[in-house]
Design a protein around this motif. Structure first.
Motif, short mmCIF file in Angstrom:
data_model
loop_
_atom_site.label_atom_id
_atom_site.label_comp_id
_atom_site.label_asym_id
_atom_site.label_seq_id
_atom_site.Cartn_x
_atom_site.Cartn_y
_atom_site.Cartn_z
N HIS A 1 125.10 59.99 -74.69
CA HIS A 1 124.57 59.52 -75.82
C HIS A 1 124.81 58.11 -76.21
N LYS A 2 125.69 57.35 -75.28
CA LYS A 2 125.92 55.91 -75.61
C LYS A 2 124.97 55.10 -74.60
N LEU A 3 125.00 55.81 -73.40
CA LEU A 3 123.99 55.12 -72.22
C LEU A 3 122.55 55.12 -72.90
N ILE A 4 122.04 56.02 -73.60
CA ILE A 4 120.72 56.11 -74.27
C ILE A 4 120.36 55.01 -75.08
N ALA A 5 121.39 54.27 -75.56
CA ALA A 5 121.22 53.10 -76.15
C ALA A 5 120.22 52.06 -75.81
N TYR A 6 120.04 52.33 -74.36
CA TYR A 6 119.09 51.50 -73.95
C TYR A 6 117.86 51.45 -74.30
N ILE A 7 117.21 52.52 -74.96
CA ILE A 7 115.86 52.67 -75.42
C ILE A 7 115.59 51.83 -76.75
N PRO A 8 116.39 51.76 -77.82
CA PRO A 8 116.24 50.73 -78.81
C PRO A 8 116.70 49.36 -78.28
N GLU A 9 117.48 49.18 -77.25
CA GLU A 9 117.64 47.54 -76.70
C GLU A 9 116.36 47.24 -76.25
N ARG A 10 115.32 48.21 -75.54
CA ARG A 10 114.25 47.64 -75.07
C ARG A 10 113.43 46.98 -75.91
N ILE A 11 113.38 47.69 -77.13
CA ILE A 11 112.64 46.92 -78.47
C ILE A 11 113.28 45.46 -78.97
N LEU A 12 114.59 45.65 -79.03
CA LEU A 12 115.31 44.50 -79.31
C LEU A 12 114.91 42.97 -78.71
#
Length: 300
Positions: A206-217
Motif C-alpha cells: 500500500h506504500k509502494l502503490i503511491a507511484y500511481i499518484p506520483e505519475r500524475i504529479l
C-alpha cells in the motif's frame, strides 16, 4: 528458438548487495561492454529479466537491482517510498559499480517511471542516458487503466488489502493482464509470489502503490523530458494488455515526435516474459540503428 530460463533459485545465488541509505539492496551485474540498466515493474523484481539476461550479457554489461521495497531487497515498513528515491537508487548503484559513461536503459511498468525521471535528470545534466527502451507501463497517466487491486491498495483500507494479499490474489489480479496464450505457469506464479512475499513484502504494497499518484504529479516533467531530442527511445508494447496496451502506444505516438514503436499483437503486460525472443530481436535492432522511426513494427 526459445530463450533459456534462469531458475529463481539460481538467480538468487548470483545476487550481490550494497548499502543504499542504510538499506540492503540486492543487485546483479554481468557481461562487458556498454552498460545496460534494466528496471523492473510493480509488484515484481529484477528476476523478470531472466530470459533476456544471458543473451544481453553476451553483448553488454547488464545491471539490475531489486528496487527498495521489492524482491529480495530491504522492505522497511516505516518508509515513504517514491519514484524519485528509486531513481536515486539507480544512480547510487551505478556509482557503486564505478560506471561513469552514458548508460542505456531498458524498463518495464514501474521501471518506466524511474526511467522517465532519469531522462529528466539527463536533460538537467544530473544523469547520462545513452538510450531508453520502454516496455508496457503507465508512461502517460491519462492513458493508464488502473486494475481493481491497485484501486483497493490506493484506498484508505490499502494497508489491510496489502496484508490480505495472497498467491490467490496474485493469480486473480495479475494473470488477467497477460496475453491469452502467454499466461505464466504455476511454477512461475509460485516464484513471483515468493519475491512479493519475501521479508513481509505484502505489508508495504500500500506504500509502494503511491507511484500511481506520483505519475500524475510528475507528468509534465517526465513527458517534457521524453519530448526533448538527444536520447534515442523505443516503445515495445504488448497490445492486449488492458492496463497499458495498444491504447498507451497510440498516446505515445500522439505525444512523441517521430515515435519509434513496436506493437506485439497477442502479448499482454509482460513482453519480457511472454515474448522474450521478440523483445530481444526488437531491442537489438534498436541498438543496431539507434535511429527513430515513424512506423509501427508488427511483431512476429
Amino acid at each position: 528458438m526459445p530463450l533459456a530460463e534462469i531458475p529463481l533459485s539460481v538467480w538468487r545465488t548470483r545476487a550481490q548487495t550494497f548499502n543504499f541509505n542504510n538499506h540492503r539492496i540486492h543487485f546483479w551485474s554481468a557481461g562487458q561492454g556498454e552498460p545496460l540498466l534494466l528496471l523492473h515493474g510493480f509488484p515484481n523484481a529484477s528476476w523478470d529479466w531472466h530470459y533476456l539476461w544471458q543473451p544481453l550479457m553476451q553483448r553488454y554489461r547488464v545491471i539490475a537491482c531489486d528496487m527498495l521495497g521489492f524482491g529480495d531487497s530491504a522492505k522497511p515498513l516505516d518508509h515513504d517510498y517514491s519514484l524519485q528515491e528509486q531513481a536515486d537508487l539507480q544512480q547510487a548503484l551505478l556509482q557503486h559499480l564505478g560506471i561513469r559513461q552514458p548508460v542505456h536503459v531498458l524498463a518495464h511498468d514501474y521501471g518506466d517511471s524511474v526511467a522517465q525521471e532519469l531522462l529528466a535528470r539527463h536533460h538537467e545534466g544530473r544523469a547520462s542516458i545513452a538510450s531508453c527502451v520502454f516496455l508496457n507501463g503507465g508512461l502517460f497517466p491519462e492513458a493508464h487503466r488502473t486494475v481493481f487491486i491497485q484501486k483497493m491498495l490506493l484506498s484508505p483500507l490499502g494497508w489491510l488489502v496489502g496484508r490480505a494479499f495472497s498467491r490467490d490474489t496474485l493469480v486473480k489480479n495479475v494473470t488477467q493482464i497477460y496475453g491469452p496464450d502467454t499466461r505464466p505457469s504455476e511454477s512461475q506464479i509460485d516464484d513471483g509470489w515468493s519475491l512479493i512475499d519475501a521479508q513481509g513484502g505484502t505489508r508495504v504494497l500500500h506504500k509502494l502503490i503511491a507511484y500511481i499518484p506520483e505519475r500524475i504529479l510528475w507528468r509534465e516533467r517526465w513527458v517534457t523530458a521524453m519530448q526533448q531530442a538527444g536520447v534515442p527511445m523505443r516503445f515495445i508494447n504488448g497490445a492486449v494488455d488492458p492496463v497499458c496496451g495498444a491504447h498507451m502506444l497510440e498516446r505515445y505516438r500522439e505525444l512523441i515526435d517521430n515515435a519509434d514503436t513496436v506493437l506485439l499483437p497477442t502479448i499482454g503486460h509482460y513482453p519480457q516474459t511472454e515474448a522474450p525472443v521478440q523483445v530481444l530481436k526488437h531491442y537489438l535492432a534498436f541498438r543496431g540503428q539507434l535511429q527513430p522511426s515513424r512506423r509501427i513494427l508488427v511483431g512476429v
